[in-house]
Each structure stands twice: as C-alpha cells, then as structure tokens.
Design an enzyme around this catalytic site. Sequence first.
Site, PDB file in Angstrom:
ATOM      1  N   LYS A  65       0.846  -1.200   0.000  1.00  0.00           N
ATOM      2  CA  LYS A  65       0.000   0.000   0.000  1.00  0.00           C
ATOM      3  C   LYS A  65       0.876   1.243   0.000  1.00  0.00           C
ATOM      4  CE  LYS A  65      -3.904  -2.316   2.109  1.00  0.00           C
ATOM      5  NZ  LYS A  65      -4.440  -2.905   3.318  1.00  0.00           N
ATOM      6  N   GLN A 109      -5.155  -1.897   9.407  1.00  0.00           N
ATOM      7  CA  GLN A 109      -5.081  -3.211   8.772  1.00  0.00           C
ATOM      8  C   GLN A 109      -5.759  -4.260   9.664  1.00  0.00           C
ATOM      9  OE1 GLN A 109      -3.921  -3.742   5.649  1.00  0.00           O
ATOM     10  NE2 GLN A 109      -4.355  -5.927   5.774  1.00  0.00           N
ATOM     11  N   ASP A 132     -11.452   2.751   3.997  1.00  0.00           N
ATOM     12  CA  ASP A 132     -11.901   1.359   3.889  1.00  0.00           C
ATOM     13  C   ASP A 132     -13.423   1.280   3.724  1.00  0.00           C
ATOM     14  OD1 ASP A 132     -10.099  -0.798   3.888  1.00  0.00           O
ATOM     15  OD2 ASP A 132      -9.603  -0.490   6.005  1.00  0.00           O
TER      16      ASP A 132
HETATM   17  N1  GUN Z   1      -7.515  -7.087   5.680  1.00  0.00           N
HETATM   18  C1  GUN Z   1      -7.913  -7.781   4.583  1.00  0.00           C
HETATM   19  N2  GUN Z   1      -8.587  -6.993   3.719  1.00  0.00           N
HETATM   20  C2  GUN Z   1      -8.606  -5.763   4.278  1.00  0.00           C
HETATM   21  C3  GUN Z   1      -9.158  -4.518   3.846  1.00  0.00           C
HETATM   22  O1  GUN Z   1      -9.760  -4.375   2.786  1.00  0.00           O
HETATM   23  N3  GUN Z   1      -8.954  -3.478   4.708  1.00  0.00           N
HETATM   24  C4  GUN Z   1      -8.313  -3.610   5.895  1.00  0.00           C
HETATM   25  N4  GUN Z   1      -8.204  -2.535   6.685  1.00  0.00           N
HETATM   26  N5  GUN Z   1      -7.796  -4.763   6.313  1.00  0.00           N
HETATM   27  C5  GUN Z   1      -7.954  -5.816   5.504  1.00  0.00           C
END
Ligand code: GUN
Length: 308
Positions: A65, A109, A132
């Site tokens: 990211k 995350q 998100d």
């Molecule tokens: N863990 C797996 N997929 C995601 C996501 O789309 N966002 C976040 N914050 N954590 C994740």
Amino acid sequence: MTEKLLHAATAEAAKVIDGRAFSGRMVDEIAIHVSELAHSEGIVPGLAVVLVGEDPASQVYVRNKGIKCRAAGMRSFEHKLSAECSQAELLTLIDRLNSDPTVHGILVQLPLPSHLDTEIVINSIEPAKDVDGFHAVNVGRLATGQAALVPCTPLGCLMLLRAQLGSLAGLEAVIVGRSNIVGKPMAQLLLRENCTATIVHSQSRDIASICRRADILVAAVGRPEMISGDWIKPGAVVIDVGINRLEREGVAKLVGDVVFDQAKSIASAITPVPGGVGPMTIACLLANTLTACRRIHGLPDSRAFAAR
Ligand code: GUN
C-alpha cells in the site's frame, strides 16, 4: 451491449479479465489527478496505514500500500504498533490521525489481535477519512444511496464489471458470501446499479441452483474452488474474490473460490486468481484516498474514481 456480451459468450473460452493491467491504468490516471491537485490547489493526498502486530501477510499488504501510494504521488504514513498495544494506545493514535490535516485517509489493517475491539476501533475513525468504508456511517450512507466512502474490494469488482458489461441494469447478480468487507457492500453496490442482487451464504438452501441464475456471479467466501463449472450460467461474468493458499503435490498455489479451468469454458468473462480482483483493491484504496481528500477540501469528486 450487455445482452450482446452475455450471449456471445458460450461457444468459446471466457475472456480472462486482467485486473493487473486495469489497476495499473487506474493508478496512472490517479497519479495525473494527484499531480493536478498539487499544482492547482497545493494539496497532496495523504494515507495513513496502521499495522498492529507482525502478521506476515498483513506486513506485505501494508508495504505494498505504501509503495503504490508513493507511486501515485501521495504521502504515505505507516504506523506500526506492537501486538501487545492497548486499545487506548490505538485509539489515541487514531485520534491524532483524525485531526492531522496532512492525513486524508486512515486504514487500520485487519485482522487486529483478539484483545482489541475491531468495531470500536473502526468506528473511532473519522468517517470522512475512512478509506476502507467500514465505519457504520459509511455503511449506512452506501445503503441509503448517499455519498459514501465504499469498501475497496467491492468497488474494484464493480469497476471491472462496468468495464466488461457497460450498464448492469436488470441483470441477476448473485454474491456468494455475506462478509462486511465484500459480500454485503457488493450487494449494495449492485443494487445501486439496478441489478437484482441476491446474497447466498452457508445457511442458504440449494446454493448451486441460485448461482445458476446469475448473469453476474461474485464469489467471496474464501473456500478454495467451492464453485464448480456446473454452478455457472452459460455466458455469465464471474468475479472471483477468493485468494486461497493451497499446497498441491508439495507446491504452494493460490486458487480462487471458483474452479477456474471449468468456469472459463462456460462464462463469458472471468477474473483469474491471482491477477484479477486482488490488484484492484489497492488501486481503489488510492482512489478513495483521492476522493476523501477532495471532499475534505470541498472539491467535487473526480468522477472516474468515486463510486458516488
Ligand atoms: N484485511 C484484509 N482486507 C482488508 C481490507 O480491505 N482493509 C483492511 N483494513 N484490512 C484488511
């Protein structure tokens, strides 16, 4: 266009939808918008990613990211907390990011260590910075058709579907899986596109026959190759969100929720695993960060990227 594509399909092998190429084009386009924003307004979108603990898969996601964020010309802020950090410490950090004017997007995350309350943590993020789209306010806005930040994976699926089919109006969409991250927001997005949207899940009866009705089949259960070719309507567009690690004959392999080799001779188009939906998630995270930044500064959405 839709009818033509759905009907043209059956005799030959499905088109394999290249999510890597699509997301690459999206990131290039986002980078242009970011650069224009910097020149015209002096604003640089910033994304803060919070990682608690040392889960190896999460570390890889967070690193990627950051890389993509910088590649698009955005600021990237990484905050790593120990697996033992307290809920209060995490909430203090989120508070600080909420009021930091250089941060326009905040992502915590998941999954979090079990001593932390995910719901409280997510709902402590300022909704305008919730890239998100997991905050209850954004979930509610999506469900009621208001301007929301929309979860990245279903937003990526929608972009691939629109590129493949044009208008989705009137199509039967079946979503396998009811998670808050993919299944439920996917159904909301498809409903907003005027599909007939059905979610099936572990308690549904005769899932196969419901799937066989689908013009659009979105598989998001996380069960390796659960969906076989005979669950798929000829000519359907299949979006496989599953990323499952399998070991076959001693070799590690990634497979989706769909038996790809069976589905590709029945569907009109299908996303592969890897290289389908996966790369779209990060591209949509960048798109959401740009959208959040523009909205925070009272600027109109860049239409190409905002779900609405
Ligand atoms: N863990 C797996 N997929 C995601 C996501 O789309 N966002 C976040 N914050 N954590 C994740």
